[in-house]
Write an enzyme that holds these catalytic residues in place. Structure first.
Site, PDB file in Angstrom:
ATOM      1  N   PRO A 121       5.250 -20.995 -34.626  1.00 58.71           N
ATOM      2  CA  PRO A 121       4.018 -20.217 -34.762  1.00 58.71           C
ATOM      3  C   PRO A 121       4.107 -18.796 -34.231  1.00 58.71           C
ATOM      4  O   PRO A 121       4.743 -18.539 -33.211  1.00 58.71           O
ATOM      5  CB  PRO A 121       3.005 -21.034 -33.941  1.00 58.71           C
ATOM      6  N   ASN A 122       3.444 -17.922 -34.973  1.00 62.75           N
ATOM      7  CA  ASN A 122       3.288 -16.491 -34.632  1.00 62.75           C
ATOM      8  C   ASN A 122       4.550 -15.656 -34.852  1.00 62.75           C
ATOM      9  O   ASN A 122       4.508 -14.435 -34.685  1.00 62.75           O
ATOM     10  CB  ASN A 122       2.769 -16.311 -33.193  1.00 62.75           C
ATOM     11  N   ARG A 163       3.792  -7.951 -33.095  1.00 65.22           N
ATOM     12  CA  ARG A 163       3.347  -8.832 -32.013  1.00 65.22           C
ATOM     13  C   ARG A 163       4.103  -8.508 -30.715  1.00 65.22           C
ATOM     14  O   ARG A 163       5.333  -8.674 -30.654  1.00 65.22           O
ATOM     15  CB  ARG A 163       3.655 -10.281 -32.429  1.00 65.22           C
ATOM     16  N   TYR A 220       9.150  -8.904 -27.904  1.00 64.41           N
ATOM     17  CA  TYR A 220       9.827  -9.512 -29.062  1.00 64.41           C
ATOM     18  C   TYR A 220      10.490  -8.516 -30.005  1.00 64.41           C
ATOM     19  O   TYR A 220      11.053  -8.914 -31.020  1.00 64.41           O
ATOM     20  CB  TYR A 220       8.810 -10.372 -29.842  1.00 64.41           C
ATOM     21  N   ASN A 228      13.805 -21.590 -33.483  1.00 63.57           N
ATOM     22  CA  ASN A 228      12.950 -20.959 -32.478  1.00 63.57           C
ATOM     23  C   ASN A 228      11.589 -21.649 -32.590  1.00 63.57           C
ATOM     24  O   ASN A 228      10.773 -21.276 -33.432  1.00 63.57           O
ATOM     25  CB  ASN A 228      12.820 -19.454 -32.730  1.00 63.57           C
ATOM     26  N   ALA A 233       5.869 -21.216 -29.444  1.00 62.53           N
ATOM     27  CA  ALA A 233       5.010 -21.863 -28.439  1.00 62.53           C
ATOM     28  C   ALA A 233       5.181 -23.383 -28.411  1.00 62.53           C
ATOM     29  O   ALA A 233       4.968 -24.019 -27.364  1.00 62.53           O
ATOM     30  CB  ALA A 233       3.555 -21.501 -28.695  1.00 62.53           C
ATOM     31  N   GLU A 262      18.614 -24.384 -29.947  1.00 57.57           N
ATOM     32  CA  GLU A 262      17.314 -23.735 -29.700  1.00 57.57           C
ATOM     33  C   GLU A 262      17.539 -22.273 -29.337  1.00 57.57           C
ATOM     34  O   GLU A 262      18.424 -21.957 -28.538  1.00 57.57           O
ATOM     35  CB  GLU A 262      16.598 -24.455 -28.544  1.00 57.57           C
ATOM     36  N   HIS A 275      15.578 -18.305 -28.474  1.00 56.39           N
ATOM     37  CA  HIS A 275      14.384 -17.518 -28.164  1.00 56.39           C
ATOM     38  C   HIS A 275      14.759 -16.051 -28.093  1.00 56.39           C
ATOM     39  O   HIS A 275      15.838 -15.700 -27.595  1.00 56.39           O
ATOM     40  CB  HIS A 275      13.791 -17.940 -26.821  1.00 56.39           C
ATOM     41  N   ARG A 331       9.897 -15.615 -17.527  1.00 52.61           N
ATOM     42  CA  ARG A 331       8.496 -15.339 -17.849  1.00 52.61           C
ATOM     43  C   ARG A 331       7.555 -16.290 -17.085  1.00 52.61           C
ATOM     44  O   ARG A 331       7.904 -16.769 -16.007  1.00 52.61           O
ATOM     45  CB  ARG A 331       8.338 -15.419 -19.373  1.00 52.61           C
TER      46      ARG A 331
HETATM   47  C1  DQA Z   1       9.515 -17.326 -27.966  1.00 50.83           C
HETATM   48  C2  DQA Z   1       9.083 -17.631 -26.528  1.00 50.83           C
HETATM   49  C3  DQA Z   1       7.872 -18.554 -26.522  1.00 50.83           C
HETATM   50  O1  DQA Z   1       7.456 -18.810 -25.183  1.00 50.83           O
HETATM   51  C4  DQA Z   1       6.699 -17.907 -27.244  1.00 50.83           C
HETATM   52  O2  DQA Z   1       5.612 -18.798 -27.313  1.00 50.83           O
HETATM   53  C5  DQA Z   1       7.080 -17.419 -28.603  1.00 50.83           C
HETATM   54  C6  DQA Z   1       8.380 -16.772 -28.784  1.00 50.83           C
HETATM   55  C7  DQA Z   1      10.682 -16.316 -28.022  1.00 50.83           C
HETATM   56  O3  DQA Z   1      11.332 -16.247 -29.058  1.00 50.83           O
HETATM   57  O4  DQA Z   1      10.912 -15.589 -27.053  1.00 50.83           O
HETATM   58  O5  DQA Z   1       6.283 -17.466 -29.532  1.00 50.83           O
HETATM   59  O6  DQA Z   1       9.975 -18.534 -28.561  1.00 50.83           O
END
Ligand code: DQA
Length: 145
Positions: free
Chosen positions: A9-10, A17, A22, A73, A76, A97, A99, A106
């Site tokens: 998501p997002n 964003r 990011y 990725n 959240a 995985e 990020h 964080r």
């Molecule tokens: C994320 C880190 C997550 O905590 C966050 O919710 C994201 C992006 C990252 O790529 O740094 O949406 O996965």
């Protein structure tokens, strides 16, 4: 070799964003970047993004017998999704995985990944290079299998 890149998501909002966290490139820019590297490695890459947990679970289930590995990725859902963790464990498709940000640097709630224990490993904090490193890591893993 076929690798599925799953984005949670997002991540469709990348570019605008929270660019301080990011970066300024959008997901399509990252996809083009990863695909250019994959081409040189003779690897086929497919990208998918969803804001919906169940759709990501469906994609993971569907990856069995279609993809050699997943680079994900979970965004959240990393911190909340037992369903995604269980799907990765169920299909036994090797998964890395990734990020963009370093989740361990964080907020406390981001330091916990429910999904990482189901994965080969985790790459976190290298911006879009996390996607490239995820590809390199998973191809190396498959070559050594
Ligand atoms: C994320 C880190 C997550 O905590 C966050 O919710 C994201 C992006 C990252 O790529 O740094 O949406 O996965």
């Amino acid at each position: 070799m076929k690798i599925l890149f799953l984005n949670g998501p997002n991540l469709n909002l990348l570019g605008t964003r929270e660019p301080d966290k990011y970066g300024t490139e959008n997901l399509n820019d990252i996809e083009i970047y990863v695909k250019s590297i994959a081409k040189d490695m003779n690897v086929e890459v497919q990208f998918y993004q969803s804001n919906i947990e169940g759709e990501l679970v469906d994609k993971i289930q569907d990856a069995k017998n279609k993809f050699d590995a997943i680079v994900m990725n979970p965004a959240a859902y990393t911190h909340t999704s037992v369903a995604i963790r269980d799907a990765i464990l169920a299909v036994e498709v090797p998964t890395v995985e990734i990020h963009l940000s370093n989740i361990h640097k964080r907020e406390e709630f981001r330091k916990i990944s429910l999904t990482a224990p189901a994965c080969i490993g985790q790459i976190t904090g290298f911006g879009k290079e996390s996607y490239k490193l995820g590809l390199i890591a998973v191809v190396d893993y498959l070559n050594k299998k």
